[in-house]
Design an enzyme around this catalytic site. Sequence first.
Site, PDB file in Angstrom:
ATOM      1  N   LYS A  69      13.512  28.271 -41.940  1.00 38.39           N
ATOM      2  CA  LYS A  69      14.100  26.941 -41.754  1.00 38.39           C
ATOM      3  C   LYS A  69      13.318  26.218 -40.667  1.00 38.39           C
ATOM      4  CE  LYS A  69      18.092  25.984 -39.498  1.00 38.39           C
ATOM      5  NZ  LYS A  69      19.534  25.773 -39.254  1.00 38.39           N
ATOM      6  N   THR A 139      28.772  15.743 -35.238  1.00 36.91           N
ATOM      7  CA  THR A 139      28.657  16.449 -36.523  1.00 36.91           C
ATOM      8  C   THR A 139      29.133  17.896 -36.441  1.00 36.91           C
ATOM      9  OG1 THR A 139      26.759  15.061 -37.006  1.00 36.91           O
ATOM     10  CG2 THR A 139      27.027  17.019 -38.375  1.00 36.91           C
ATOM     11  N   ASP A 161      35.043  13.058 -26.085  1.00 42.28           N
ATOM     12  CA  ASP A 161      33.614  12.769 -26.259  1.00 42.28           C
ATOM     13  C   ASP A 161      33.277  11.613 -25.316  1.00 42.28           C
ATOM     14  OD1 ASP A 161      31.460  13.254 -28.899  1.00 42.28           O
ATOM     15  OD2 ASP A 161      31.077  11.579 -27.530  1.00 42.28           O
TER      16      ASP A 161
END
Length: 326
Positions: A69, A139, A161
């Site tokens: 990857k 995400t 956040d």
Amino acid sequence: MTVTFLSMDDVRSLINMKDVIGAVDEAFREKARGKVQMPPKVYLFFHEYEGDFRVMPGYIPSLKSAGVKVVNVHVKNKDKGLPTVMATILLLDPETGEPMAILDGTLLTSMRTGAAGAIAAREMAKKGFKKVAFVGAGTQAKYQLLGLNEIAKGLTGKAYDVSEASVEKFSEYAKSVGAAIDVASSVKECISDADVIITTTPATEPVVRNGWVPEGAHINAIGADAPGKEELDPEVLLRARIIVDDMEQAVHSGEVNVPILKGLLKQQKIAGEIGQVLEGKIKGRTSEKEITVFDSTGLAIQDIASASLALRRAVEKGIGVKLRLF
Ligand SMILES: NC(=O)c1ccc[n+]([C@@H]2O[C@H](COP(=O)([O-])OP(=O)(O)OC[C@H]3O[C@@H](n4cnc5c(N)ncnc54)[C@H](O)[C@@H]3O)[C@@H](O)[C@H]2O)c1
């Protein structure tokens, strides 16, 4: 010579979070049995662009699957309308070296990371946990929630956040998957009564203070996956039982990397790897009151196991585009 190309939509149609939890669980176990090859990931740093990319090879003989990857992390990408993390996976036939498939690895990276978090919480958190705190609501937080949702229903909790818009969006999203996650106005408020704490920020300085972590909490430390990154006060690690996904990667680039480099934490404090917990070789948690930390760096074998499952299903269902190489 042709390869099968699978887009993100193809991957989404072929595997779900439950499948990926199964694939990642088995990959972690194979690692603990000494049955995989996986050199530590290699990093290139684009300091001038606040980004990096990693090359991650792996081989799982039991799946007859090998590959690599390539994945980036660019923290400013959101401003450009791009994901922070994007990936591509190439699978090879270990018997001949023949390239077999090129897959979008962006969704797979999120799913396999969510799967690792779910497995760690299942093995290490207090039984019957319900309250979850999300520090960072981008995400990976979303996929950590989806993973946890597979192992515990009726989740409640809070999210924090630095971006108000991101945390509001995350809280709305949580409702759509049956979880009641309120917006918190500070990290302290977010985590103070949590059973499970999930950190998914790109922070390079601790955001979670020791005094705020309640007794018995389990922490999935997901964000620190490169040298210099850390989310937890080192005092939390000194107080906790620490399980990593891979010892070498964790010491180099996981949550423990900075405190070890500074001499604040000794590698011997790490109890072992998650695969050893799954195989019953060591315990994930030794008491109700213990703080437990899963330090996730992300393993190539998580990607290979998930990608190889997607490819097997694609072949069965005739999904994907054949690309001619030569
Ligand atoms: N362990 C793994 O296997 C793995 C896999 C993928 C990504 N990651 C890492 O996870 C992190 C998050 O990735 P992502 O794809 O979710 O990125 P993202 O950009 O989608 O989300 C990160 C969120 O963190 C927030 N944030 C930044 N600093 C913060 C702070 N100090 N306090 C609270 N919130 C803060 C941002 O506003 C953003 O919403 C990155 O560091 C990435 O490298 C780890």
